[in-house]
Design an enzyme around this catalytic site. Structure first.
Site, PDB file in Angstrom:
ATOM      1  CE  LYS A  52      -3.779  -2.498   2.108  1.00  0.00           C
ATOM      2  NZ  LYS A  52      -4.351  -3.035   3.331  1.00  0.00           N
ATOM      3  CD  GLN A  96      -3.411  -4.870   6.574  1.00  0.00           C
ATOM      4  OE1 GLN A  96      -3.358  -3.872   5.866  1.00  0.00           O
ATOM      5  NE2 GLN A  96      -3.976  -5.985   6.148  1.00  0.00           N
ATOM      6  CG  ASP A 119      -9.637  -0.853   4.955  1.00  0.00           C
ATOM      7  OD1 ASP A 119      -9.329  -1.034   3.759  1.00  0.00           O
ATOM      8  OD2 ASP A 119      -8.936  -1.250   5.913  1.00  0.00           O
TER       9      ASP A 119
END
Ligand code: NAP
Length: 294
Positions: A52, A96, A119
């Site tokens: 990322k 994450q 997200d």
């Protein structure tokens, strides 16, 4: 059979994003800033966060990583979330997953400011997605929709079978495919571990999306002739190659690819699109934060 080249479609979308970033800089706006919170040392999570970060660099975003130890308490992580929510320099961030077991993942997701939730996991974004309102879409399902659209695959009126009902892939992709929109309008069947007659249901699919988490589960006898097959799975399995392993998906590529009209490879299919969708969400977050677009 046509290969759906996620790598090349992702490269095109990235170059479009990079152009937008350059335009923002030309008009004295700051570059979008994506932050990632990584708790512990899970190797897969470290790899994802590193890729990322690389993607951010490619399109001209600022990126930062908040690395916290495996022993970080829930309270400490919530403090970091509060900091990120309030830091005006950061447009969007991700935490994450998976988190260590002693941390309540839902509590953390609830604490994220929905305007920075790139997200798309916060219930407010999930609810807005279901109601077809502006929101951040979860990255993998959004990436799958972009792959279908940019590959010229019609979904309207098609029988779509989704294998797997997780909150991050199966359920949202089923919602997106069944939306009342020219880019969707599919007739969706969502399957899971309690589904009966799975093979028969798969054989009705014009579009089959495998997000089941089982290596090479979908075999040729489960796929209708000329179906479109989207393989979300990622698995590392041992082999005799120099590396000692290969990456496969949830679909037995060699045999299924002979039968279908389109298929995504693994790697190089859905994976690159997931990262690109995260970049798209971050660009959108930056525009919202910088009030140039609402
Ligand atoms: P997950 O949370 O493990 O969910 C798997 C789903 O498959 C569950 O709904 C489960 O049903 C269902 N399932 C399991 N065995 C089944 C069976 N024999 N028959 C029918 N359904 C069955 O997985 P996920 O997080 O959605 O991920 C799926 C795969 O995609 C994994 O390989 C993951 O690594 C990969 N992935 C890739 C990307 C990418 O960017 N390419 C992103 C995310 C995930 P129940 O609900 O009944 O348990």
């Amino acid at each position: 059979m046509k290969l759906i080249d996620g790598k090349s479609i992702a490269a095109t979308v990235k170059s479009e994003i990079a152009k937008e970033v350059a335009n923002m800089m030309d008009t004295d706006q700051k570059a979008p800033h994506l932050a990632a919170v990584l708790v512990g040392n899970d190797p897969a999570s470290e790899t994802y966060v590193a890729s990322k970060e690389r993607a951010c660099k490619e399109v001209g975003f600022i990126s930062s990583i908040y690395k916290l130890s495996e022993k970080t308490t829930e309270k400490e992580l919530l403090k970091t979330i509060e900091f990120l929510n309030n830091d005006e320099e950061i447009d969007g961030y991700i935490v994450q997953l998976p988190l260590p077991k002693h941390i309540d993942t839902n509590k953390i997701i609830f604490a994220i400011d929905p305007k920075k939730d790139v997200d798309g996991f916060h219930p407010q974004n999930v609810g807005r997605m279901v109601m077809d309102m502006p929101c951040f879409l979860p990255a993998t399902p959004a990436g799958i929709m972009t792959l279908l659209e940019r590959s010229g695959i019609e979904t309207e009126g098609k029988n779509c079978v989704v294998l797997g009902r997780s909150n991050i892939v199966g359920t949202p992709v089923a919602i997106l495919l069944s939306r009342n929109s020219k880019k969707a309008n599919g007739t969706v069947t969502l399957c899971h571990s309690r589904t009966k007659n799975l093979k028969e249901i798969c054989l009705t699919a014009d579009i089959l999306i495998a997000a089941i988490g089982k290596a090479e589960f979908v075999t040729a006898d489960m796929v209708k002739d000329q179906a479109v097959v989207i393989d979300v799975g990622i698995h590392r399995i041992s082999d005799n190659s120099e590396k000692g392993y290969k990456i496969v998906g949830d679909v037995k590529f060699d045999e299924v690819s002979k039968k279908c009209s389109h298929i995504t490879p693994v790697p190089g299919g859905v994976g690159p699109m997931t990262i690109v969708s995260l970049l798209e969400n971050t660009l959108k977050a930056a525009k919202i934060q910088q009030k140039s677009e609402l």
